[in-house]
Design a protein around this motif. Structure first.
Motif, PDB file in Angstrom:
ATOM      1  N   UNK A 328      13.610  57.400 -10.348  1.00 20.44           N
ATOM      2  CA  UNK A 328      12.617  57.547 -11.412  1.00 20.44           C
ATOM      3  C   UNK A 328      12.429  59.009 -11.811  1.00 20.44           C
ATOM      4  N   UNK A 329      12.688  59.926 -10.883  1.00 22.56           N
ATOM      5  CA  UNK A 329      12.431  61.346 -11.135  1.00 22.56           C
ATOM      6  C   UNK A 329      13.649  62.049 -11.734  1.00 22.56           C
ATOM      7  N   UNK A 330      14.835  61.817 -11.156  1.00 21.13           N
ATOM      8  CA  UNK A 330      16.042  62.504 -11.617  1.00 21.13           C
ATOM      9  C   UNK A 330      16.846  61.584 -12.533  1.00 21.13           C
ATOM     10  N   UNK A 331      17.169  62.002 -13.750  1.00 20.98           N
ATOM     11  CA  UNK A 331      18.023  61.179 -14.620  1.00 20.98           C
ATOM     12  C   UNK A 331      19.351  60.866 -13.942  1.00 20.98           C
ATOM     13  N   UNK A 332      19.886  59.682 -14.136  1.00 14.96           N
ATOM     14  CA  UNK A 332      21.096  59.267 -13.409  1.00 14.96           C
ATOM     15  C   UNK A 332      22.338  60.096 -13.748  1.00 14.96           C
ATOM     16  N   UNK A 333      22.328  60.760 -14.885  1.00 13.78           N
ATOM     17  CA  UNK A 333      23.487  61.562 -15.276  1.00 13.78           C
ATOM     18  C   UNK A 333      23.543  62.893 -14.521  1.00 13.78           C
TER      19      UNK A 333
END
Length: 339
Positions: A328-333
């Protein structure tokens, strides 16, 4: 009573008196959101207000009220904007909550376009309002499923931080960070090269004192520089953070002295310039303090999201990891950078 005992008593009493007065002022100037009931089911719209009336949504804005750092405040304001767009509601600041309305200066300086999206109005009838209470965890996405069918005119979300990109995935938040011509000129003067610019964000200061976050580790910062040298060898490295003297001391070793390494010294009151710099010039960003919200926004606003790296928080003693949902905190890219 001895002189030492008397002085200790006076000191203790003074501290107690200051805290007591602060508590009274906080109680006086904070809107009583607890007086508004929490609903547990969607009810027929006709019981609440007419179909043509606008629907509103707000937060209790704990980071703005408490004067928290820019990164924390940006998360709150963009989370609410994102929720408002998703739910078809109008975001607003509660006019009856001066501890929030009077603390908007930092956001007005940073993202005036975003603040302009909000109305300032009073909840004139509490029977038309409802409160949803979110988890106190810092870094997780929490949108109650009943919000989409909620019919009360005013919805208040009572929670902390709202530090998840998932709240505002439907927004082009970079559009809110357009610098003024004067700011753009100042930023352009900082750049030494026109291409292949890479950036590192570190955080020390408050992170070393609050017994919650873990500040940037010197070894990790050096290895980050080595990583950029190996993978982006033709460009300059710009290092941003709140303790340039510490970085300078760290760079004293000849291996790290280079005309291509620039230690930026941006005053806290001008932190917006660092975000604009990242938006315009940073082809890659490394976030060395994994729970830094300002570092997070430097990454999120940078030019190439595929080149954003961050330290794995689970490899650190940072206690924020116990209230964080990483997805939820770090974008998956973005990519974890381990050494």
């Amino acid at each position: 009573m001895t002189a030492i005992g008397r002085n200790f008593f006076i000191f203790s009493f003074s501290i107690f008196l200051i805290l007591f007065i602060q508590a009274i002022l906080q109680e006086r100037y904070t809107y009583k959101y607890s007086k508004i009931p929490t609903r547990f089911k969607c009810e027929p719209q006709k019981n609440h207000y007419h179909h043509h009336e606008e629907k509103y949504i707000t937060l209790t804005f704990k980071t703005i009220r408490g004067g928290a750092g820019l990164g924390n405040q940006l998360f709150e304001i963009f989370a609410l904007l994102g929720m408002a767009r998703t739910l078809g509601r109008v975001p607003f600041f509660n006019e009856q909550d001066p501890s929030v309305v009077n603390n908007l200066g930092l956001l007005l300086e940073t993202v005036p376009k975003a603040v302009d999206e909000f109305k300032i109005l009073a909840i004139t009838n509490r029977s038309l309002a409802t409160v949803y209470r979110n988890s106190p965890a810092c870094c997780m996405f929490e949108m109650h499923p009943l919000l989409k069918c909620e019919t009360y005119q005013y919805v208040i979300i009572d929670g902390f931080n709202f530090q998840s990109f998932k709240y505002f995935e439907n927004l082009k938040i970079r559009d809110f960070f357009t610098p003024s011509p004067e700011q753009k000129l100042k930023i352009d003067r900082k750049i030494k090269e026109s291409s292949n610019t890479t950036c590192i964000h570190y955080q020390r200061g408050d992170f070393l004192l609050d017994n919650l976050h873990e500040g940037t580790n010197g070894t990790y910062l050096k290895k980050s520089i080595e990583f950029l040298r190996e993978n982006y060898s033709t460009g300059s490295i710009y290092i941003f953070g709140n303790d340039p003297k510490w970085v300078q001391d760290l760079m004293e070793n000849n291996d790290y002295k280079s005309e291509k390494i620039h230690i930026m010294n941006t005053p806290m009151k001008n932190a917006l310039e660092d975000l604009h710099f990242s938006h315009q010039f940073c082809e890659s960003v490394i976030i060395t303090a994994p729970s830094s919200t300002f570092g997070w926004f430097m990454g999120y606003l940078s030019k190439n999201q595929r080149n954003v790296y961050y330290r794995d928080i689970y490899d650190t003693m940072d206690l924020v990891k116990h209230q964080m949902i990483s997805a939820d905190f770090y974008p998956p890219i973005w990519k974890i950078l381990k050494f």
